[in-house]
Design a protein around this motif. Structure first.
Motif, mmCIF file in Angstrom:
data_model
loop_
_atom_site.group_PDB
_atom_site.id
_atom_site.type_symbol
_atom_site.label_atom_id
_atom_site.label_comp_id
_atom_site.label_asym_id
_atom_site.label_seq_id
_atom_site.Cartn_x
_atom_site.Cartn_y
_atom_site.Cartn_z
ATOM 1 N N ILE A 333 0.726 -1.282 -0.073
ATOM 2 C CA ILE A 333 0.079 0.004 0.006
ATOM 3 C C ILE A 333 0.885 1.304 -0.070
ATOM 4 O O ILE A 333 0.459 2.413 -0.599
ATOM 5 N N VAL A 334 1.979 1.321 0.690
ATOM 6 C CA VAL A 334 2.803 2.520 0.748
ATOM 7 C C VAL A 334 3.362 2.939 -0.372
ATOM 8 O O VAL A 334 3.195 4.096 -0.884
ATOM 9 N N ALA A 335 3.893 2.008 -1.332
ATOM 10 C CA ALA A 335 4.281 2.082 -2.561
ATOM 11 C C ALA A 335 3.365 2.531 -3.596
ATOM 12 O O ALA A 335 3.572 3.669 -4.155
ATOM 13 N N LEU A 336 2.018 2.134 -3.372
ATOM 14 C CA LEU A 336 1.097 2.573 -4.332
ATOM 15 C C LEU A 336 0.561 4.009 -3.934
ATOM 16 O O LEU A 336 0.722 4.744 -4.849
ATOM 17 N N THR A 337 0.430 4.335 -2.464
ATOM 18 C CA THR A 337 0.067 5.619 -2.378
ATOM 19 C C THR A 337 0.953 6.660 -2.679
ATOM 20 O O THR A 337 0.668 7.711 -3.018
ATOM 21 N N VAL A 338 2.054 6.568 -2.031
ATOM 22 C CA VAL A 338 3.257 7.622 -2.169
ATOM 23 C C VAL A 338 3.629 7.802 -3.445
ATOM 24 O O VAL A 338 3.914 8.635 -3.809
ATOM 25 N N SER A 339 3.599 6.767 -4.257
ATOM 26 C CA SER A 339 3.857 6.861 -5.828
ATOM 27 C C SER A 339 3.194 7.641 -6.397
ATOM 28 O O SER A 339 3.344 8.591 -7.252
ATOM 29 N N GLY A 340 1.724 7.661 -5.899
ATOM 30 C CA GLY A 340 0.658 8.617 -6.561
ATOM 31 C C GLY A 340 1.095 10.000 -6.354
ATOM 32 O O GLY A 340 0.919 11.052 -7.013
ATOM 33 N N TYR A 341 1.405 10.099 -5.050
ATOM 34 C CA TYR A 341 1.633 11.624 -4.545
ATOM 35 C C TYR A 341 2.979 11.990 -5.411
ATOM 36 O O TYR A 341 2.911 13.225 -5.878
ATOM 37 N N PHE A 342 4.036 11.307 -5.447
ATOM 38 C CA PHE A 342 5.247 11.643 -6.079
ATOM 39 C C PHE A 342 5.024 11.842 -7.781
ATOM 40 O O PHE A 342 5.843 12.892 -8.142
ATOM 41 N N ALA A 343 4.399 11.008 -8.323
ATOM 42 C CA ALA A 343 3.818 11.209 -9.870
ATOM 43 C C ALA A 343 3.200 12.609 -10.079
ATOM 44 O O ALA A 343 3.681 13.144 -10.760
ATOM 45 N N ALA A 344 2.238 12.952 -9.028
ATOM 46 C CA ALA A 344 1.650 14.490 -9.234
ATOM 47 C C ALA A 344 2.575 15.328 -9.078
ATOM 48 O O ALA A 344 2.912 16.362 -9.696
ATOM 49 N N THR A 345 3.602 15.283 -7.940
ATOM 50 C CA THR A 345 4.450 16.348 -7.535
ATOM 51 C C THR A 345 5.669 16.596 -8.731
ATOM 52 O O THR A 345 5.850 17.686 -9.166
ATOM 53 N N LEU A 346 5.947 15.497 -9.202
ATOM 54 C CA LEU A 346 6.960 15.509 -10.157
ATOM 55 C C LEU A 346 6.620 16.204 -11.688
ATOM 56 O O LEU A 346 7.289 16.680 -12.181
ATOM 57 N N MET A 347 5.414 15.812 -11.761
ATOM 58 C CA MET A 347 4.717 16.358 -13.063
ATOM 59 C C MET A 347 4.517 17.624 -13.060
ATOM 60 O O MET A 347 4.819 18.547 -13.964
ATOM 61 N N ASP A 348 4.314 18.177 -11.698
ATOM 62 C CA ASP A 348 4.085 19.704 -11.660
ATOM 63 C C ASP A 348 5.461 20.334 -11.568
ATOM 64 O O ASP A 348 5.448 21.560 -12.116
ATOM 65 N N ALA A 349 6.657 19.618 -11.412
ATOM 66 C CA ALA A 349 7.928 19.985 -11.350
ATOM 67 C C ALA A 349 8.306 20.238 -12.863
ATOM 68 O O ALA A 349 9.623 20.733 -13.245
ATOM 69 N N GLY A 350 7.660 19.356 -13.828
ATOM 70 C CA GLY A 350 8.093 19.538 -15.265
ATOM 71 C C GLY A 350 8.784 18.152 -15.813
ATOM 72 O O GLY A 350 9.157 18.117 -16.887
ATOM 73 N N PHE A 351 8.453 17.095 -14.790
ATOM 74 C CA PHE A 351 9.021 15.923 -15.365
ATOM 75 C C PHE A 351 7.863 15.097 -15.883
ATOM 76 O O PHE A 351 7.191 14.330 -15.245
ATOM 77 N N GLU A 352 7.757 15.089 -17.358
ATOM 78 C CA GLU A 352 6.513 14.536 -17.960
ATOM 79 C C GLU A 352 6.599 13.073 -17.917
ATOM 80 O O GLU A 352 5.490 12.382 -17.881
ATOM 81 N N ASP A 353 7.963 12.507 -17.695
ATOM 82 C CA ASP A 353 7.882 11.036 -17.731
ATOM 83 C C ASP A 353 7.410 10.279 -16.411
ATOM 84 O O ASP A 353 7.124 9.090 -16.349
#
Length: 605
Positions: A333-353
């Motif tokens: 669960i931790v991997a699934l939930t936290v990866s969603g947080y970082f996916a959105a944060t990294l995309m906001d920072a300009g990392f499209e991948d």
């Protein structure tokens, strides 16, 4: 309603079929979510979805950390420390390289997600360990690693993200200082909260009926406060709180563990259904990307084994233990939930991948859950790291009768152990060669000194009725009431002992331990009788000497079933009945032997 029902139903089906529960939960979530579109928890809960998941994870992690007593790992703290530090670091670097070269992510995104993927959380490892029944040492290593490393994975990913922003010139050096201060604050907050709660409990400042609810509320408060100060630090705070309380020798710690364990089972069941049901078909299709498959294979067969083997060089872990620990690393669960947080944060920072992170994480989670869930028991047996293939029988209280019973079970190649706190009372067991252990069954030291995992059935037969009831009630959460037996009450009125305080009554209400001891002194002996189509159970009862006490049945498949006052066992052809019989005349014994020989001769002819 459907989420709760499917979660618990998956647990029950997994228990009945001896399958990994995590796998069934994930499958049920996929069926009602992206495949058939019956529910979509993320849409229904809206903004509450992430907070609900986060708070549930905090409770699960705290429940797991309540079991982290340092006494459990005093004999193998070195390999555990190596795995949690050097092993995690190696897994971080190797996982980041795998994400970059295999999955095709940028170095920055790989660096962040590689830190997250070091986790092997309690949401998946604890149900697996409960089912696999590994020996204490490998089980403790996997449990401690899963719980201790879990919060550090989120922190490591957060640290990597801060470092990436600093390298890009978007974050100042002071951000690192704030990060470390926030992490220190979360640890201190958890320790202070745990110490404070423990002291209040021991001083009697909290009534019994409020202890578990108050801990529940404080855990949520500690998590929320820490996460508000710095995102993703709440897990570290609740882990520190749990470890602190686990090592304070709180008298009511077992009751809290039982309460939290029940809550955790319900939460784990529900959360996995929620997460998998909230996935989209695009994400499911995305996991079949060849790059993602290559990344998952690299994590399974290169990164995890490499991190364990390198970090445990020079430790006393055996080859078999390294092989098992190097394979088992399910993400949850931790991997699934936290990866969603970082996916959105990294995309906001300009990392499209970073948009690939959700599919990448789910592919890793589902693959490891399935691969490790189905293989942990099989591999443990192949490596000789499973406590016992056949469930054993634990007898509490040494006496003439229990030694005779233990001797018979031992001679039938059953895994039996007699436990008694008095060395002198075990003398007869030692003389008869029956496995025995001198210790108090209710003491936590016994659990650390003697592996009790193989024993799924307990017979409590001391001379003290109140002690017998205390032992059975203490072991109900661990063994279940159907596997707990005790001799009949022999002092006072049996109705004075509530059914919830007792196990099943062995043999019948008249056969208390004193009555059985008298029969043993009169010369009663254990006797085996195999039932055939000619010599049925009815004939056995007709031919039995008056006063014979049927004790248990060994089924044709080898399973042991005891006769009890609550329900009599039904012997069938091919079963063996073990009875406690009076000293019969020689003529009767000779006649029975002749009759048995005649029946066997008739069958052979």
């Amino acid at each position: 309603m459907l989420i709760f029902f499917l979660g618990v139903l998956s647990q029950w089906i997994a228990w009945r079929l001896q399958l990994p529960a995590i796998v069934l939960m994930s499958i049920s979530g996929l069926l009602v979510g992206p495949i058939f579109g019956i529910i979509s928890p993320a849409e229904r809960f809206g903004e509450l979805f992430s907070p609900i998941i986060s708070l549930a994870v905090a409770i699960i992690l705290f429940e797991g950390s309540l079991n982290l007593n340092f006494k459990e790992v005093k004999n193998f703290s070195k390999p555990l420390w190596r795995i949690a530090t050097w092993g995690a670091f190696i897994a971080w670097i190797a996982g980041s390289l795998a994400a970059h070269y295999m999955a095709g992510l940028s170095l920055a995104v790989s660096f962040v997600i590689g830190g997250l993927f070091i986790v092997t959380g309690p949401t998946v490892i604890l149900p697996m360990l409960r089912q696999a029944k590994l020996k204490p040492r490998p089980a403790a290593i996997l449990k401690w690693e899963g719980i201790v490393v879990d919060p550090f994975g989120a922190l490591l990913a957060l640290f990597a993200f801060q470092f990436v922003l600093f390298a890009m010139g978007e974050e100042s050096a002071s951000a690192f200082g704030l990060f470390f201060l926030a992490s220190l604050f979360s640890v201190l907050l958890g320790i202070v909260a745990g110490w404070g709660m423990g002291r209040m409990f021991e001083k009697g400042q909290v009534p019994e009926f409020l202890k578990s609810p108050m801990v529940f509320a404080v855990v949520l408060l500690v998590f929320a406060v820490s996460d508000t100060v710095m995102p993703q630090t709440g897990l570290l705070a609740v882990t520190s709180m749990g470890i602190m309380m686990a090592n304070m020798n709180i008298t009511s710690i077992n009751e809290m563990r039982h309460f939290k364990e029940n809550i955790s089972v319900l939460l784990i069941s529900s959360i996995f259904v929620m997460l998998t049901a909230s996935l989209s078909l695009d994400i499911l299709i995305g996991i079949f990307n060849p790059r993602i498959i290559a990344f998952v294979l690299a994590m399974l067969f290169i990164v995890r084994p490499l991190s364990i083997w390198l970090s445990t060089i020079g430790t006393d872990l055996s080859f078999q233990e390294k092989l098992l620990v190097g394979w088992i690393a399910p993400r949850g669960i931790v991997a699934l939930t936290v990866s969603g947080y970082f996916a959105a944060t990294l995309m906001d920072a300009g990392f499209e991948d970073a948009e690939l992170l959700t599919a990448l994480t789910f592919a890793l989670v589902f693959s490891t859950v399935v691969a490790h869930g189905f293989s942990i028991g099989w591999l443990g047996r192949k490596l000789g790291l499973v406590s016992s293939v056949e469930p054993g029988i634990l007898i509490v209280g040494s006496s003439r009768f229990t030694v005779k019973l233990g001797k018979m079970l031992h001679d039938m190649n059953k895994n039996v152990l007699i436990v008694d706190s008095a060395w002198g009372r075990l003398r007869l067991a030692r003389e008869e060669g029956v496995p025995n252990f001198n210790g108090e069954i209710l003491s936590e030291h016994t659990e650390y000194e003697k592996d009790l995992t193989p024993y799924e059935t307990m017979i409590v037969a001391s001379e003290n009725d109140s002690y017998n009831s205390l032992v059975t009630s203490n072991f109900v959460p661990k063994l279940g009431r159907t596997h707990l037996f005790q001799t009949a009450i022999h002092i006072g009125n049996p109705k004075d002992f509530h059914a919830s305080l007792s196990g099943k009554t062995l043999f019948g209400p008249e056969w208390n331990i004193q009555a059985l001891e008298e029969k043993a002194e009169e010369g009663y002996a254990m006797r085996k009788t195999q039932l055939t189509e000619q010599f049925t159970y009815e004939k056995f009862r007709e031919k039995s000497v008056e006063g014979t006490i049927p004790l248990f049945i060994e089924r044709a498949q080898g399973k042991i079933e005891f006769f009890t006052a609550e329900n009599g066992a039904e012997p069938k052809t091919g079963d063996t009945i073990v009875s406690f019989s009076p000293p019969a005349h020689q003529e009767i014994r000779t006649q029975e032997k002749l009759e048995t020989s005649r029946i066997k001769s008739g069958i052979q002819s």
